[in-house]
Design an enzyme around this catalytic site. Structure first.
Site, short mmCIF file in Angstrom:
data_model
loop_
_atom_site.label_atom_id
_atom_site.label_comp_id
_atom_site.label_asym_id
_atom_site.label_seq_id
_atom_site.Cartn_x
_atom_site.Cartn_y
_atom_site.Cartn_z
N ASP A 15 0.87 -1.18 0.00
CA ASP A 15 0.00 0.00 0.00
C ASP A 15 0.91 1.22 0.00
O ASP A 15 1.74 1.38 0.89
CB ASP A 15 -0.87 -0.04 1.26
N ILE A 16 0.77 2.07 -0.99
CA ILE A 16 1.64 3.24 -1.15
C ILE A 16 1.61 4.14 0.10
O ILE A 16 2.63 4.72 0.47
CB ILE A 16 1.29 4.02 -2.44
N ASN A 29 -5.72 13.53 -9.35
CA ASN A 29 -6.44 14.06 -10.51
C ASN A 29 -6.13 15.55 -10.59
O ASN A 29 -5.64 16.14 -9.64
CB ASN A 29 -7.93 13.74 -10.47
N GLY A 37 -9.24 5.70 -5.48
CA GLY A 37 -8.00 4.94 -5.59
C GLY A 37 -6.90 5.45 -4.67
O GLY A 37 -7.12 5.69 -3.49
N VAL A 38 -5.71 5.58 -5.24
CA VAL A 38 -4.54 6.04 -4.49
C VAL A 38 -4.83 7.42 -3.87
O VAL A 38 -4.56 7.67 -2.68
CB VAL A 38 -3.30 6.14 -5.41
N ASP A 39 -5.38 8.30 -4.68
CA ASP A 39 -5.67 9.68 -4.24
C ASP A 39 -6.56 9.68 -3.00
O ASP A 39 -6.30 10.40 -2.03
CB ASP A 39 -6.37 10.39 -5.41
N THR A 128 -3.32 3.16 -14.03
CA THR A 128 -3.84 1.80 -14.29
C THR A 128 -5.14 1.50 -13.55
O THR A 128 -5.67 0.38 -13.67
CB THR A 128 -2.81 0.72 -13.89
N VAL A 130 -8.63 3.91 -12.29
CA VAL A 130 -9.76 4.62 -12.91
C VAL A 130 -9.41 5.07 -14.33
O VAL A 130 -10.30 5.13 -15.19
CB VAL A 130 -10.14 5.85 -12.03
P1 ADP Z 1 -5.43 6.46 -11.86
O1 ADP Z 1 -6.58 7.43 -11.71
O2 ADP Z 1 -4.11 7.15 -12.21
O3 ADP Z 1 -5.76 5.30 -12.74
P2 ADP Z 1 -5.90 4.93 -9.39
O4 ADP Z 1 -5.63 5.44 -8.02
O5 ADP Z 1 -7.34 4.73 -9.76
O6 ADP Z 1 -5.14 5.94 -10.38
O7 ADP Z 1 -5.15 3.54 -9.60
C1 ADP Z 1 -3.78 3.42 -9.87
C2 ADP Z 1 -3.30 2.04 -9.42
O8 ADP Z 1 -3.05 2.07 -8.01
C3 ADP Z 1 -4.27 0.90 -9.65
O9 ADP Z 1 -3.52 -0.21 -10.18
C4 ADP Z 1 -4.81 0.59 -8.25
O10 ADP Z 1 -5.12 -0.78 -8.10
C5 ADP Z 1 -3.63 0.95 -7.38
N1 ADP Z 1 -3.94 1.33 -6.00
C6 ADP Z 1 -5.12 1.70 -5.45
N2 ADP Z 1 -4.97 2.01 -4.14
C7 ADP Z 1 -3.64 1.82 -3.85
C8 ADP Z 1 -2.83 1.96 -2.67
N3 ADP Z 1 -3.36 2.34 -1.50
N4 ADP Z 1 -1.50 1.67 -2.76
C9 ADP Z 1 -0.95 1.29 -3.93
N5 ADP Z 1 -1.65 1.14 -5.07
C10 ADP Z 1 -2.98 1.41 -5.04
#
Ligand code: ADP
Length: 176
Positions: A15-16, A29, A37-39, A128, A130
């Protein structure tokens, strides 16, 4: 862990938001005001301080939002990292090649990390989620951008959320 350009490079599952590095990269975004997601995880776990700094950035230099492929740093708030580097990945398009913008997210973020004096930086698989970029292609672009970067950050970590992403990035980076 392998060594390229004197950078320690690792590809791990995780998890980042939990990485103990100087800087983590957020797949933001362009509004800089949060998303899924990550954001979503970065703002939820990092607390209000990150959003406050993002709002100030919007009010000052980035009135129109952060352009795709660019990167900007804020505090990491309550996260274990010192900084969050926000970068906006391109939405995948089958009809238009946006690879250069995705590569730019990695090189611009490394540049910002270097300017901050960060000794370690962790990246998620930008675009990868959304934004629907095919995983193998995103991993190849990330590897080419990081290997081709002029900027040297001593430790670079790729942090993948699931086994499929981990396998793709391990193939692309040639790690096991
Ligand atoms: P984007 O909008 O750039 O596609 P996302 O956040 O929707 O970004 O997803 C980017 C990638 O990060 C996806 O492969 C998702 O599975 C992964 N991801 C989501 N949450 C986490 C997290 N907490 N730590 C690491 N990777 C994550």
């Amino acid at each position: 862990m392998s060594s390229t350009h004197h950078t320690r490079l690792s590809v791990i599952r995780g998890d980042i938001t939990e990485q103990r590095v100087d800087a983590i990269v957020n797949a933001a975004n362009s509004s800089l005001l949060g998303g899924g997601g990550v954001d979503g995880a970065v703002h939820r776990k990092g607390g209000e301080a990150i959003l406050e700094e993002c709002r100030r950035l919007r009010a000052a230099h980035y009135g129109g939002g952060l352009p795709t492929g660019r990167a900007v740093a804020t505090t990491a708030g309550l996260l274990p990292a010192r900084w969050v580097i926000h970068t906006v990945g391109p939405v995948y398009s089958a009809s238009e090649d946006r690879s250069a913008l995705l590569a730019s997210c990695f090189t611009e973020s490394l540049g910002v990390a270097h300017e901050l004096g960060a000794e370690s930086v962790a990246f998620p698989a930008i675009s990868t989620g959304v934004f629907r970029w095919p995983m193998d292609d995103a991993a190849r672009i990330a590897a080419e951008a990081i290997h081709g970067s002029e900027v040297r950050v001593p430790e670079v970590r790729l942090v993948l959320f699931d086994d499929r992403a981990l396998a793709a990035f391990r193939r692309a980076f040639g790690t096991t």
